[in-house]
Design a protein around this motif. Structure first.
Motif, PDB file in Angstrom:
ATOM      1  N   LEU A  65      41.634  44.274  42.693  1.00 53.63           N
ATOM      2  CA  LEU A  65      41.687  43.499  43.945  1.00 53.63           C
ATOM      3  C   LEU A  65      40.743  42.309  43.829  1.00 53.63           C
ATOM      4  CD1 LEU A  65      41.547  46.329  46.624  1.00 53.63           C
ATOM      5  CD2 LEU A  65      43.532  45.041  45.893  1.00 53.63           C
ATOM      6  N   VAL A  66      41.132  41.185  44.412  1.00 53.46           N
ATOM      7  CA  VAL A  66      40.242  40.024  44.399  1.00 53.46           C
ATOM      8  C   VAL A  66      39.820  39.693  45.827  1.00 53.46           C
ATOM      9  CG1 VAL A  66      41.047  38.947  42.285  1.00 53.46           C
ATOM     10  CG2 VAL A  66      42.259  38.525  44.409  1.00 53.46           C
ATOM     11  N   GLU A  67      38.586  39.219  45.927  1.00 48.95           N
ATOM     12  CA  GLU A  67      38.081  38.850  47.251  1.00 48.95           C
ATOM     13  C   GLU A  67      38.580  37.453  47.575  1.00 48.95           C
ATOM     14  OE1 GLU A  67      33.797  38.051  48.076  1.00 48.95           O
ATOM     15  OE2 GLU A  67      34.003  39.961  49.105  1.00 48.95           O
ATOM     16  N   GLU A 105      35.477  46.432  40.756  1.00 40.98           N
ATOM     17  CA  GLU A 105      35.216  47.815  41.182  1.00 40.98           C
ATOM     18  C   GLU A 105      36.444  48.438  41.821  1.00 40.98           C
ATOM     19  OE1 GLU A 105      31.886  47.541  43.912  1.00 40.98           O
ATOM     20  OE2 GLU A 105      31.721  45.483  43.163  1.00 40.98           O
ATOM     21  N   PHE A 106      37.217  47.634  42.574  1.00 42.19           N
ATOM     22  CA  PHE A 106      38.308  48.220  43.354  1.00 42.19           C
ATOM     23  C   PHE A 106      39.658  47.839  42.759  1.00 42.19           C
ATOM     24  CE2 PHE A 106      34.997  47.173  46.639  1.00 42.19           C
ATOM     25  CZ  PHE A 106      34.390  48.408  46.540  1.00 42.19           C
ATOM     26  N   SER A 107      40.583  48.790  42.804  1.00 33.52           N
ATOM     27  CA  SER A 107      41.914  48.468  42.313  1.00 33.52           C
ATOM     28  C   SER A 107      42.928  48.736  43.418  1.00 33.52           C
ATOM     29  CB  SER A 107      42.232  49.302  41.081  1.00 33.52           C
ATOM     30  OG  SER A 107      42.129  50.660  41.403  1.00 33.52           O
ATOM     31  N   ARG A 113      39.640  32.538  57.703  1.00 34.65           N
ATOM     32  CA  ARG A 113      38.197  32.248  57.688  1.00 34.65           C
ATOM     33  C   ARG A 113      37.326  33.488  57.622  1.00 34.65           C
ATOM     34  NH1 ARG A 113      36.233  27.780  61.465  1.00 34.65           N
ATOM     35  NH2 ARG A 113      34.762  27.571  59.773  1.00 34.65           N
ATOM     36  N   THR A 114      37.866  34.594  57.111  1.00 29.89           N
ATOM     37  CA  THR A 114      37.000  35.740  56.859  1.00 29.89           C
ATOM     38  C   THR A 114      37.376  36.310  55.496  1.00 29.89           C
ATOM     39  OG1 THR A 114      36.031  37.692  57.859  1.00 29.89           O
ATOM     40  CG2 THR A 114      38.411  37.523  57.947  1.00 29.89           C
ATOM     41  N   LYS A 115      36.530  37.195  54.939  1.00 25.43           N
ATOM     42  CA  LYS A 115      36.746  37.700  53.581  1.00 25.43           C
ATOM     43  C   LYS A 115      37.558  38.985  53.597  1.00 25.43           C
ATOM     44  CE  LYS A 115      34.296  34.896  50.959  1.00 25.43           C
ATOM     45  NZ  LYS A 115      32.849  34.814  50.894  1.00 25.43           N
ATOM     46  N   ILE A 116      38.640  39.024  52.784  1.00 26.24           N
ATOM     47  CA  ILE A 116      39.362  40.280  52.630  1.00 26.24           C
ATOM     48  C   ILE A 116      39.647  40.498  51.143  1.00 26.24           C
ATOM     49  CG2 ILE A 116      40.484  40.178  54.895  1.00 26.24           C
ATOM     50  CD1 ILE A 116      43.009  39.287  53.452  1.00 26.24           C
ATOM     51  N   LEU A 117      40.051  41.716  50.775  1.00 27.70           N
ATOM     52  CA  LEU A 117      40.413  42.000  49.396  1.00 27.70           C
ATOM     53  C   LEU A 117      41.931  41.965  49.286  1.00 27.70           C
ATOM     54  CD1 LEU A 117      37.961  44.930  48.688  1.00 27.70           C
ATOM     55  CD2 LEU A 117      37.878  42.677  47.680  1.00 27.70           C
ATOM     56  N   GLU A 165      38.020  32.590  44.239  1.00 27.90           N
ATOM     57  CA  GLU A 165      38.235  34.036  44.288  1.00 27.90           C
ATOM     58  C   GLU A 165      37.284  34.684  43.283  1.00 27.90           C
ATOM     59  OE1 GLU A 165      42.290  34.676  43.365  1.00 27.90           O
ATOM     60  OE2 GLU A 165      42.964  34.227  45.407  1.00 27.90           O
ATOM     61  N   ASN A 166      36.590  35.683  43.743  1.00 30.45           N
ATOM     62  CA  ASN A 166      35.730  36.401  42.807  1.00 30.45           C
ATOM     63  C   ASN A 166      36.440  37.700  42.441  1.00 30.45           C
ATOM     64  OD1 ASN A 166      33.967  34.465  43.809  1.00 30.45           O
ATOM     65  ND2 ASN A 166      33.315  35.909  45.409  1.00 30.45           N
TER      66      ASN A 166
END
Lengths: 184, 540
Positions: B413-415, B403-405, B420-424, B398-399
């Motif tokens: 928020l964490v990415e 920037e986003f809360s 199998r796709t990226k969400i926050l 997790e990165n």
């Protein structure tokens, strides 16, 4: 009159030889190009394996044996020169990678590691590309072999000493489906 | 040459010129009869010569011929050269997302097929954000070609099956019969489906006759007429070529079996571009029958016959194959191992699969678990495989994106990877921020089975929302207006809406950034509802 006919027959014969010769040359170059395609894909696999090994190593201490088999197979394949040796070394590498993938399936931790999954996908596609380029190459070789063995062409082939290229053969147990089934 | 038969196919392209001549002839007839009719009405009283020389005046014929040539040329060129962009707009297709696992696989498979065809021609790929299952190939006169696959199909195929589909479509493109079909489809079908799309947005308040409908009907008829130019044989040939490339007839048969039992995109794929698809979205009776009339009018052969031929290559009979497929489906539902875990409130939760277990926030090495097989409770640390979860938690993939809360609890928020796709994701409240374009593919994939907990919440929420919605409709106002959330990206208020009127899950959308906020579990509920077709139970 007879002279003219004889001359035109000779000219036609020469044109025919040129045509046949050129066609054989085209075939020969197509085979060479297909071979270089295999080489490109093999090179890609050599480059990917160290990355995968370094990612996987941290997680699977008690599977050292499988990893070492992959590494030795890679070195052997890299050092092989003759086509026959190369083919068998590559097949050994494919088998060892297959068993590594099978082991990875048992590690849910690894399956949730994005880097490992990405590398595994890369390697799977490379494996398939190797299989496909090999298939393409072998088809070309088969066609070329037929060409230089059937009747009129074989005269020209022997005249200009065309060599029949070797097949890039798969191992006996490798004849079934490619490792593609391991992914997903 | 291994694929020489493809070169031979190229010669079939004379059919495209035939299409052009047909188009020109049509324009000529229409214009000519209009002009003659017009002249007859206005100049008939001043007729000096005979009627025949009046009707067949060579000067007029020449002028009208030139005119129809021009119009047909313009029509032909504009239709045939814009087909790719039309399909992209009409179906909302987009190039694959490099951050998405499944899309990466698609790209790789396209490259593989590129290798097996001997690097003949560059083929692009696209993904259609729809849950339906279909694939199509488009090629235009500029020489560009695209293979488009729906999210729904992409999520259900294994890798060998995907290879078979791509090889099938690639053969259509390489052999040139895709160009032929595309041109035929673009003549009238393109306009027909454009009108169809417009019609679906129109309010159905005024019933009865509508001029656009007549035009649509005419275009569809004309487009059906052009189907005669497209032979069914090409589907058999493409299936055969796919087997030739992948050496796997079973995979292709499995795909056809899967396609024949699912929604193949009726309503989504306009009736003008059906002929481009791997399987006819709206198979009619004539499509599934044989005989010369069916051969003439339909573009796709009967699906069972296609399967029979493929299975013949694998030495299998169709009945045993179908039984196998059904057994397989039953087995795959029950085989996965499930775990139950004791949560901090001393309640047993589950069933979870391995992946879900790893993401439980309260799971620790001392948590009690029961595995689905031996049923005896044990600590997590006693189970080798589950305990290994903890060795990755420090470097979890997790990165932190500072920037986003979270719009609700203001935590960063964490990415994270989901389906199998990226969400926050907010790790505190469990809510997720998803880009709108990613929602269809998340719904299509649904790898994690929906468990009882989610299902029961979903039922409760649905009934509750249905009640609220009915009250709102009757009274014309909301029951209790909740405060709006603010978009994490642009800080503007998001509007609250239901995902759709069929799936009453409340979501917050930002119209500016094109993102959707799901509260904790809402995304899972939505997936669960759509997969299991849960509806609200209404008790009055």
């Amino acid at each position: 009159m007879t002279g003219w006919i004889l001359l035109s027959v000779i000219i036609l014969f020469i044109v025919w030889i040129i045509f046949m010769y050129n066609r054989l040359i085209t075939f020969k170059n197509d085979v060479a190009a297909a071979w270089s395609q295999i080489d490109v894909q093999l090179k890609r696999r050599y480059d990917l394996i160290p990355n995968l090994v370094s990612v996987v190593k941290g997680y699977m201490d008690f599977e050292r044996e499988t990893l070492e088999r992959v590494i030795t197979a890679r070195t052997q394949a890299l050092s092989a020169v003759k086509l026959g040796d190369k083919a068998s070394a590559e097949n050994a590498l494919t088998t060892s990678l297959g068993s590594l993938f099978a082991v990875i399936e048992n590690y849910p931790v690894l399956k949730s590691n994005e880097n490992a999954m990405r590398l595994q996908e890369e390697l799977t596609t490379t494996e398939n590309r190797i299989a496909f380029s090999r298939q393409f190459y072998n088809d070309l070789v088969a066609n070329f072999r037929i060409r230089i063995e059937v009747f009129p062409d074989n005269i020209i082939a022997s005249m200009f000493s065309f060599q029949s290229p070797e097949f890039f053969l798969a191992e006996k147990e490798d004849r079934t489906l490619p490792s593609a089934k391991l992914c997903r | 040459m291994p694929l020489t038969f493809i070169e031979i196919e190229r010669q079939k392209n004379w059919r495209i010129s035939l299409l052009f001549i047909f188009l020109m002839f049509m324009y000529f007839c229409v214009t000519y009869s209009l002009v003659i009719g017009f002249r007859l009405i206005f100049f008939f009283p001043f007729l000096n010569d005979g009627l025949v020389s009046f009707v067949f005046d060579p000067v007029y014929i020449l002028i009208i011929f030139a005119f129809s040539l021009l119009i047909a040329g313009i029509h032909f060129w504009f239709s045939a050269s814009n087909m790719i962009s039309f399909v992209v707009q009409n179906l909302g297709a987009a190039p694959p997302d490099p951050e998405d696992g499944v899309h990466r696989t698609l790209k790789d498979v396209i490259e593989e097929i590129h290798v097996v065809t001997g690097n003949k021609k560059k083929i692009n790929c696209m993904v259609i954000p729809s849950l339906s299952m279909n694939a199509l190939a488009v090629a235009d006169l500029k020489g560009e070609s695209v293979i488009a696959i729906t999210e729904g199909l992409l999520s259900r195929l294994t890798r060998p099956q995907l290879e078979a589909v791509v090889a099938h479509e690639a053969y259509h493109i390489l052999s040139g019969d895709c160009l032929e079909t595309t041109v035929a489809a673009s003549m009238f079908g393109m306009y027909a489906s454009a009108i169809e799309k417009l019609e679906s947005f129109r309010d159905d308040d005024m019933p009865g006759f509508h001029p656009a409908f007549l035009l649509f009907w005419l275009l569809v008829r004309l487009s059906n007429l052009l189907n005669m130019f497209i032979s069914r044989e090409r589907e058999y040939r493409a299936d055969a070529a796919s087997v030739r490339m992948t050496r796997n007839p079973l995979a292709m048969a499995e795909v056809l079996h899967l396609l024949s039992r699912n929604w193949t995109g009726v309503g989504l794929i306009g009736s003008g571009i059906e002929m481009l698809c791997i399987i006819h979205p709206n198979a009619s009776h004539s499509d599934e029958s044989e005989g010369w009339w069916a051969d003439l009018t339909s573009t796709h052969p009967p699906i069972r016959k296609r399967m029979k031929i493929l299975l013949g290559m694998a030495h299998k009979s169709i009945s045993s194959f179908e039984d196998e497929q059904i057994n397989e489906a039953v087995r795959s539902k029950s085989s996965e191992q499930h775990y139950y875990a004791l949560d901090p409130n001393q309640q047993w939760q589950g069933p979870y699969n391995m992946g879900e277990l790893a993401f439980l926030p309260w799971l620790s090495p001392v948590t009690w678990i029961i595995s689905g097989i031996d049923k005896s409770p044990m600590r997590v640390s006693e189970n080798e495989t589950i305990n290994s979860i903890f060795s990755i938690i420090p470097d979890k993939n997790e990165n932190r994106s500072n920037e986003f809360s979270c719009p609700i609890c203001r935590h960063p928020l964490v990415e994270t990877e989901y389906e199998r796709t990226k969400i926050l994701k907010c790790s505190h409240c469990g809510g997720t921020l998803v880009e709108n374009s990613k929602i269809p593919r998340i719904i299509a994939r649904n790898d994690g089975e929906c468990n009882e907990r989610i299902e029961s919440i979903a039922r409760a929420v649905l009934s509750d929302n249905q009640k609220k919605f009915t009250v709102k409709r009757l009274k014309g106002r909301t029951v209790e207006p909740a405060p709006l959330h603010y978009c994490s990206k642009c800080k503007h208020p998001m509007f609250r809406t239901f995902y759709s009127l069929a799936y009453l899950i409340e979501i917050d959308r930002c119209g500016k950034c094109g993102v959707t906020w799901f509260d904790a579990d809402e995304l899972k509920m939505l997936q669960c509802i759509i997969e299991n077709r849960i509806t609200a139970s209404i008790n009055i």
